[in-house]
Design a protein around this motif. Structure first.
Motif, PDB file in Angstrom:
ATOM      1  N   GLY A   1     -17.733 -21.935   5.137  1.00 40.36           N
ATOM      2  CA  GLY A   1     -18.012 -21.445   6.222  1.00 40.36           C
ATOM      3  C   GLY A   1     -17.065 -20.521   7.041  1.00 40.36           C
ATOM      4  N   GLY A   2     -16.119 -19.887   6.378  1.00 39.66           N
ATOM      5  CA  GLY A   2     -15.135 -19.260   6.989  1.00 39.66           C
ATOM      6  C   GLY A   2     -15.430 -17.798   6.873  1.00 39.66           C
ATOM      7  N   ILE A   3     -14.672 -17.045   7.760  1.00 32.11           N
ATOM      8  CA  ILE A   3     -14.833 -15.476   8.027  1.00 32.11           C
ATOM      9  C   ILE A   3     -13.725 -15.000   7.138  1.00 32.11           C
ATOM     10  CG2 ILE A   3     -14.682 -13.673   9.712  1.00 32.11           C
ATOM     11  CD1 ILE A   3     -17.041 -15.848  10.160  1.00 32.11           C
ATOM     12  N   CYS A   4     -14.359 -14.496   5.940  1.00 30.73           N
ATOM     13  CA  CYS A   4     -13.510 -14.149   4.847  1.00 30.73           C
ATOM     14  C   CYS A   4     -13.791 -12.494   4.428  1.00 30.73           C
ATOM     15  CB  CYS A   4     -13.659 -14.790   3.673  1.00 30.73           C
ATOM     16  SG  CYS A   4     -13.449 -16.619   4.060  1.00 30.73           S
ATOM     17  N   PHE A   5     -12.542 -11.675   4.150  1.00 30.51           N
ATOM     18  CA  PHE A   5     -12.720 -10.340   3.715  1.00 30.51           C
ATOM     19  C   PHE A   5     -11.466  -9.765   3.358  1.00 30.51           C
ATOM     20  CE2 PHE A   5     -11.329 -11.248   8.267  1.00 30.51           C
ATOM     21  CZ  PHE A   5     -10.332 -10.261   8.570  1.00 30.51           C
ATOM     22  N   ALA A   6     -11.414  -8.647   3.021  1.00 31.73           N
ATOM     23  CA  ALA A   6     -10.350  -7.769   2.575  1.00 31.73           C
ATOM     24  C   ALA A   6     -10.049  -6.744   3.527  1.00 31.73           C
ATOM     25  CB  ALA A   6     -10.523  -7.063   1.256  1.00 31.73           C
TER      26      ALA A   6
ATOM     27  N   THR B   1      -4.428   5.058   2.400  1.00 36.13           N
ATOM     28  CA  THR B   1      -3.285   5.532   3.126  1.00 36.13           C
ATOM     29  C   THR B   1      -3.221   6.932   3.158  1.00 36.13           C
ATOM     30  OG1 THR B   1      -2.184   5.622   0.970  1.00 36.13           O
ATOM     31  CG2 THR B   1      -1.671   3.731   2.450  1.00 36.13           C
ATOM     32  N   ARG B   2      -3.863   7.778   2.401  1.00 39.37           N
ATOM     33  CA  ARG B   2      -3.812   9.206   2.537  1.00 39.37           C
ATOM     34  C   ARG B   2      -4.863   9.690   3.345  1.00 39.37           C
ATOM     35  NH1 ARG B   2      -2.514  10.788  -3.783  1.00 39.37           N
ATOM     36  NH2 ARG B   2      -0.318  10.251  -3.714  1.00 39.37           N
ATOM     37  N   LEU B   3      -5.840   8.871   3.702  1.00 42.39           N
ATOM     38  CA  LEU B   3      -6.870   9.174   4.756  1.00 42.39           C
ATOM     39  C   LEU B   3      -6.738   8.549   6.009  1.00 42.39           C
ATOM     40  CD1 LEU B   3      -9.940   8.529   2.490  1.00 42.39           C
ATOM     41  CD2 LEU B   3      -8.762  10.592   2.744  1.00 42.39           C
ATOM     42  N   THR B   4      -5.550   7.593   6.123  1.00 44.93           N
ATOM     43  CA  THR B   4      -5.304   6.852   7.391  1.00 44.93           C
ATOM     44  C   THR B   4      -6.660   6.108   7.884  1.00 44.93           C
ATOM     45  OG1 THR B   4      -3.754   8.495   7.940  1.00 44.93           O
ATOM     46  CG2 THR B   4      -4.207   6.739   9.481  1.00 44.93           C
ATOM     47  N   ALA B   5      -7.439   5.585   6.756  1.00 46.41           N
ATOM     48  CA  ALA B   5      -8.883   5.157   7.079  1.00 46.41           C
ATOM     49  C   ALA B   5      -8.747   3.474   6.926  1.00 46.41           C
ATOM     50  CB  ALA B   5      -9.913   5.806   6.192  1.00 46.41           C
ATOM     51  N   TYR B   6      -9.376   2.796   7.551  1.00 48.23           N
ATOM     52  CA  TYR B   6      -9.315   1.318   7.337  1.00 48.23           C
ATOM     53  C   TYR B   6     -10.553   0.600   7.319  1.00 48.23           C
ATOM     54  CZ  TYR B   6      -4.799   1.987   9.060  1.00 48.23           C
ATOM     55  OH  TYR B   6      -3.401   2.572   9.720  1.00 48.23           O
ATOM     56  N   TYR B   7     -11.013  -0.103   6.397  1.00 48.43           N
ATOM     57  CA  TYR B   7     -12.130  -0.799   6.259  1.00 48.43           C
ATOM     58  C   TYR B   7     -12.040  -2.256   6.128  1.00 48.43           C
ATOM     59  CZ  TYR B   7     -14.211   3.769   5.766  1.00 48.43           C
ATOM     60  OH  TYR B   7     -14.679   5.001   6.164  1.00 48.43           O
ATOM     61  N   LEU B   8     -12.868  -3.346   6.651  1.00 48.43           N
ATOM     62  CA  LEU B   8     -13.163  -4.629   6.384  1.00 48.43           C
ATOM     63  C   LEU B   8     -14.184  -4.469   5.550  1.00 48.43           C
ATOM     64  CD1 LEU B   8     -13.340  -7.359   9.360  1.00 48.43           C
ATOM     65  CD2 LEU B   8     -14.547  -7.172   7.545  1.00 48.43           C
ATOM     66  N   LEU B   9     -13.963  -5.108   4.325  1.00 50.36           N
ATOM     67  CA  LEU B   9     -14.680  -5.542   3.375  1.00 50.36           C
ATOM     68  C   LEU B   9     -15.247  -6.877   3.396  1.00 50.36           C
ATOM     69  CD1 LEU B   9     -16.535  -4.343   0.808  1.00 50.36           C
ATOM     70  CD2 LEU B   9     -14.319  -5.039  -0.538  1.00 50.36           C
ATOM     71  N   PRO B  10     -16.284  -7.123   3.689  1.00 51.45           N
ATOM     72  CA  PRO B  10     -16.748  -8.737   3.595  1.00 51.45           C
ATOM     73  C   PRO B  10     -16.586  -9.380   2.151  1.00 51.45           C
ATOM     74  CG  PRO B  10     -18.320  -7.388   4.742  1.00 51.45           C
ATOM     75  CD  PRO B  10     -17.460  -6.481   4.071  1.00 51.45           C
ATOM     76  N   ALA B  11     -15.977 -10.611   2.156  1.00 52.60           N
ATOM     77  CA  ALA B  11     -15.503 -11.144   0.963  1.00 52.60           C
ATOM     78  C   ALA B  11     -17.021 -11.222   0.125  1.00 52.60           C
ATOM     79  CB  ALA B  11     -15.112 -12.723   1.093  1.00 52.60           C
TER      80      ALA B  11
ATOM     81  N   ALA C   1      -4.875  -8.197   2.489  1.00 56.88           N
ATOM     82  CA  ALA C   1      -4.434  -6.824   3.024  1.00 56.88           C
ATOM     83  C   ALA C   1      -4.102  -5.961   1.563  1.00 56.88           C
ATOM     84  CB  ALA C   1      -3.358  -6.576   3.990  1.00 56.88           C
ATOM     85  N   LYS C   2      -5.061  -4.851   1.595  1.00 56.06           N
ATOM     86  CA  LYS C   2      -4.860  -4.049   0.423  1.00 56.06           C
ATOM     87  C   LYS C   2      -4.527  -2.646   0.723  1.00 56.06           C
ATOM     88  CE  LYS C   2      -5.451  -7.267  -2.701  1.00 56.06           C
ATOM     89  NZ  LYS C   2      -4.409  -8.053  -3.291  1.00 56.06           N
ATOM     90  N   GLU C   3      -3.676  -1.871   0.027  1.00 54.79           N
ATOM     91  CA  GLU C   3      -3.464  -0.385   0.402  1.00 54.79           C
ATOM     92  C   GLU C   3      -3.904   0.475  -0.977  1.00 54.79           C
ATOM     93  OE1 GLU C   3       0.156   0.363   3.479  1.00 54.79           O
ATOM     94  OE2 GLU C   3       0.730  -0.137   1.598  1.00 54.79           O
TER      95      GLU C   3
END
Ligand SMILES: [Mg+2]
Ligand SMILES: [Mg+2]
Lengths: 189, 189
Positions: free
Chosen positions: A112-117, A122-132, A83-85
């Motif tokens: 074979g894992g499901i890996c991501f960041a 925080t200033r946009l209150t926007a969240y993204y899953l970035l594939p590893a 998790a990164k802010e």
């Protein structure tokens, strides 16, 4: 103008980690997934063992974790992520990662894992899953003179947006479903 | 009689955890699996932040882990287990487990994980992988007036022996292969 409902003010200040922990507690209670934050590793130097009471750590130091923040299982899949802010509003700086974390994600991906960041602006209150896979590519390019950050525009293209809801607030397993669908047939039986 | 080679004396005193950590390091270095010990959770009470040097924990307490010792990924499978040693020679006492650990193993099993206990009989230098399903059954029976331990004879029947070798010494992934073969078709796609 009318004030926002109180709950929004509270949420706005909630750390990404607290949000993920709340989602994980919900997912666990509803039998959807078993995903936990790993404890921070501590180097113990001095521990007292008083009679008739609990051991007390008297000197210890924080160690840099050699893996990521979270792992667990969801629908038979091994899940691993960090998790990164960021307070940035146009890009995500790669300096938020360490080589160890990248190596760990790459090794898990290979198995074979499901890996991501899981990235929060925080200033946009926007969240993204970035594939590893994308993170690792950007990281490697950086060493070859590439960009030191991932533009938000790129995240919108290669990442998967994480939606907010009620239960749980941070509905990141829906984004994980999309990542699994992408990876399926590639490296999972 | 001739003395044993020195390495055997050293190994005899090695804790199960140290043996597993060595196996995990080998499995990681050879790209066979990514399995780590989770750090012990610590409740921080007082932390000093001296100028120009690292933060120092000055008061903290050990918390009981809510999950198991080890988890990770192997061939696409989520792996989750606890390591337990006993000095007993005829049975494994269930008091070595806590309800939290049993609940965690049951939840991971439900998600399709490969879950077990890795048990060492220190006086016999014998190791068994006990599938979580059997552990959970024995645990539940205990509450209904059942035995408080699992006889070694039962472990020999329902468990999978873990062999010792050279690289790594504790070859527990071979036992995991057998557990995967047993579970295959039951709850993994
Ligand atoms: Mg983090
Ligand atoms: Mg243990």
């Amino acid at each position: 103008s009318r004030p926002q409902p109180a709950v929004n003010f509270a949420d706005r200040g909630m750390s990404l980690e607290a949000e993920i922990n709340a989602s994980n507690a919900y997912y666990l209670a509803t039998n959807q997934a078993v995903i936990h934050k790993k404890p921070t590793p501590i180097q113990l130097v001095k521990v007292d063992y008083p009679k008739r009471s609990a051991a007390v750590v008297r000197e210890a130091y924080f160690r840099r974790p050699s893996t990521t923040d979270y792992n667990g299982i969801y629908h038979g899949y091994y899940i691993d992520f960090d998790a990164k802010e960021t307070k940035n509003v146009t890009s995500f700086p790669l300096k938020n990662f360490h080589q160890h974390q990248i190596d760990h994600l790459a090794a898990c991906l290979k198995q074979g894992g499901i890996c991501f960041a899981l990235i929060k602006f925080t200033r946009l209150t926007a969240y993204y899953l970035l594939p590893a896979s994308h993170l690792i590519t950007a990281w490697q390019k950086q060493a070859q003179g590439g960009k030191h950050s991932i533009p938000l525009a790129t995240l919108k293209q290669v990442g998967i947006p994480v939606q907010l809801g009620l239960h749980p607030r941070l509905q990141y397993l829906s984004a994980v479903d999309q990542l699994i669908a992408r990876q399926k047939g590639v490296n999972h039986e």
